[in-house]
Enzyme design. Structure first.
Site, PDB file in Angstrom:
ATOM      1  CE  LYS A  36      -0.259  -0.044   4.994  1.00 36.31           C
ATOM      2  NZ  LYS A  36      -1.243  -0.688   6.163  1.00 36.31           N
ATOM      3  NE  ARG A 135      -6.745   0.125  10.820  1.00 35.12           N
ATOM      4  CZ  ARG A 135      -5.543   0.110  11.032  1.00 35.12           C
ATOM      5  NH1 ARG A 135      -4.354   1.045  11.008  1.00 35.12           N
ATOM      6  NH2 ARG A 135      -4.895  -1.149  10.049  1.00 35.12           N
ATOM      7  CE1 TYR A 257      11.129  32.098   3.449  1.00 29.54           C
ATOM      8  CE2 TYR A 257      11.528  29.484   3.473  1.00 29.54           C
ATOM      9  CZ  TYR A 257      11.315  30.995   3.144  1.00 29.54           C
ATOM     10  OH  TYR A 257      10.923  31.152   1.195  1.00 29.54           O
ATOM     11  CG  MET A 305       8.482  23.775  -1.076  1.00 27.00           C
ATOM     12  SD  MET A 305       6.876  24.927  -2.126  1.00 27.00           S
ATOM     13  CE  MET A 305       5.776  25.817  -0.894  1.00 27.00           C
TER      14      MET A 305
HETATM   15  C1  PLP Z   1      -0.154  -1.755   6.982  1.00 24.59           C
HETATM   16  C2  PLP Z   1      -0.938  -2.850   7.475  1.00 24.59           C
HETATM   17  C3  PLP Z   1       0.608  -4.430   7.854  1.00 24.59           C
HETATM   18  C4  PLP Z   1       1.478  -4.039   7.485  1.00 24.59           C
HETATM   19  O1  PLP Z   1       2.012  -3.726   8.450  1.00 24.59           O
HETATM   20  P1  PLP Z   1       3.771  -3.160   8.967  1.00 24.59           P
HETATM   21  O2  PLP Z   1       3.794  -3.248  10.993  1.00 24.59           O
HETATM   22  O3  PLP Z   1       4.714  -2.136   7.948  1.00 24.59           O
HETATM   23  O4  PLP Z   1       4.135  -4.254   8.758  1.00 24.59           O
HETATM   24  C5  PLP Z   1      -0.653  -5.145   7.938  1.00 24.59           C
HETATM   25  N1  PLP Z   1      -2.193  -4.952   7.604  1.00 24.59           N
HETATM   26  C6  PLP Z   1      -3.080  -4.849   7.911  1.00 24.59           C
HETATM   27  C7  PLP Z   1      -4.166  -4.033   8.074  1.00 24.59           C
HETATM   28  C8  PLP Z   1      -2.327  -3.092   7.698  1.00 24.59           C
HETATM   29  O5  PLP Z   1      -3.551  -2.136   7.417  1.00 24.59           O
END
Ligand code: PLP
Length: 372
Positions: A36, A135, A257, A305
């Site tokens: 992801k 979640r 800055y 930036m």
């Molecule tokens: C992002 C995610 C992972 C991977 O987690 P890591 O700590 O990066 O290995 C696994 N499962 C779910 C549901 C996630 O959202």
């Protein structure tokens, strides 16, 4: 050529080696790859190509928009799962692409089962149960009534039952054992369906039950999955920037800055082309550092930036000059070091790596995003 920017070196062989190490840690379970957020900022396509070639068969993204561009190249050899599942109206496109959603709620489950009915075929899915993170996933009550109903999973072919840890980076946290137990109890209501619980931290925790598949992200990319412990993984990322300009600052002079840095001595400054627009956190203003050779060079003043300024007064002059290389991530400074100085976690440092960096995969240059 980097053409004015910094260069991000990504070691795909190290990612493959890390994937194999995670697989060894969870044996007889296997390791899937979480790609992801563009493989945590490192490039979902090159990363997934390398892992698929090495034998990885399960890939996880967060959203359907991340899955679709990868589906054509990956779906012959592997399965792409969408962790957040589907928003209303996304079902047909997901099914057409051969992508598999994680069903996180009764609503998502009903919509996917409706599509299976309409298309008169079985559709693959993952079922997520909430083992305590609150979640995503079905609540224990929903899981029990789903398992008891004779029709709830009609038309669906469950690849896995999954859940997710809230505290995997703290191996001794009591929530981990509690979540593992609750997951095992809930998953048992779906006999013969493979189980998948571990993220990187869970996979690398010793003496744990690893079930059938791990979903590893951070550890693949060289990050430290356990808080406060150095990473046991092979480093993957190196970030190097050229010096644009050197200038001398008299005692009492300020830089950047707000002029927040004041020279307490004759100071030599180097400006490099990395700023907060390149994902270098502005919280590192006046904190944190880079390296020139073995020499630590503190960040002086605020991060701009498109650039930041380093105090290079103590660096031998033969290492300095326009174009000379400064290491931001590498042998002397890990992503965890940067994260600690910035008051964040290495996940955030990685996923914010900028689009203006030239990217070099296993030594081979690709075109920076800004030139595509
Ligand atoms: C992002 C995610 C992972 C991977 O987690 P890591 O700590 O990066 O290995 C696994 N499962 C779910 C549901 C996630 O959202």
């Amino acid at each position: 050529m980097a053409l004015g920017g910094a260069t991000l070196h990504i070691d795909l062989d190290a990612i493959v080696a890390n994937w194999r190490a995670i697989g060894a840690a969870v044996r007889p379970a296997t390791a899937g790859a979480v790609i992801k957020a563009d493989a945590y900022g490192l490039g979902a396509r090159p990363v997934s190509d390398a892992l698929a070639a090495a034998g990885c068969r399960s890939f996880f993204v967060a959203m359907l928009c991340e899955a679709l561009p990868l589906a054509r190249s990956l779906s012959d050899q592997a399965t792409i799962y969408v962790l957040n599942g589907l928003l209303p109206g996304e079902e047909a496109e997901c099914a057409a692409a051969g992508v598999v959603p994680v069903l996180n709620s009764i609503d998502q489950l009903d919509r996917w089962a409706d599509l299976a009915r309409t298309q008169r075929r079985r559709l693959p899915a993952i079922l997520q149960v909430d083992s305590g993170m609150a979640r995503l996933g079905l609540s224990p009550d929903e899981v029990a009534s789903l398992a008891a109903s004779s029709k709830g999973l009609d038309g669906l072919d469950l690849h896995f039952v999954i859940s997710h840890f809230a505290c995997a980076d703290e191996p001794t946290h009591p929530a981990n054992a509690a979540q593992r137990d609750r997951f095992e109890r809930l998953a048992a209501m779906f006999p013969n369906v493979p189980r998948c619980l571990d993220n990187s931290g869970g996979a690398l925790a010793s003496s744990a039950r690893h079930f059938d598949l791990a979903r590893a992200g951070l550890a693949l990319y060289g990050g430290a999955p356990i808080a406060e412990r150095p990473s046991p993984m092979r480093p993957v990322v190196r970030l190097a920037a050229p010096i644009i300009q050197l200038r001398r600052l008299r005692t009492g002079g300020g830089v950047g800055y707000g002029l927040t840095f004041t020279a307490r001595r004759e100071t030599l400054l180097a400006t490099i082309p990395v700023g907060y627009a390149d994902g270098w956190p502005r919280h590192l203003s006046g904190r944190g550092c880079a390296y020139i050779g073995p020499h630590r060079v503190p960040i002086a003043g605020r991060i701009s930036m498109d650039s930041l300024t380093l105090d290079v007064t103590d660096v031998p002059s033969d290492l300095l000059g326009p174009g000379a290389s400064v290491e931001l991530i590498g042998a002397h400074q890990t992503i965890e070091d940067v994260a600690r100085d910035a008051g964040t976690i290495s996940y955030e440092i990685l996923t914010r790596l900028g689009s203006r960096y030239a990217r070099v995969y296993n030594g081979a240059q690709t075109v920076p995003a800004c030139l595509e």
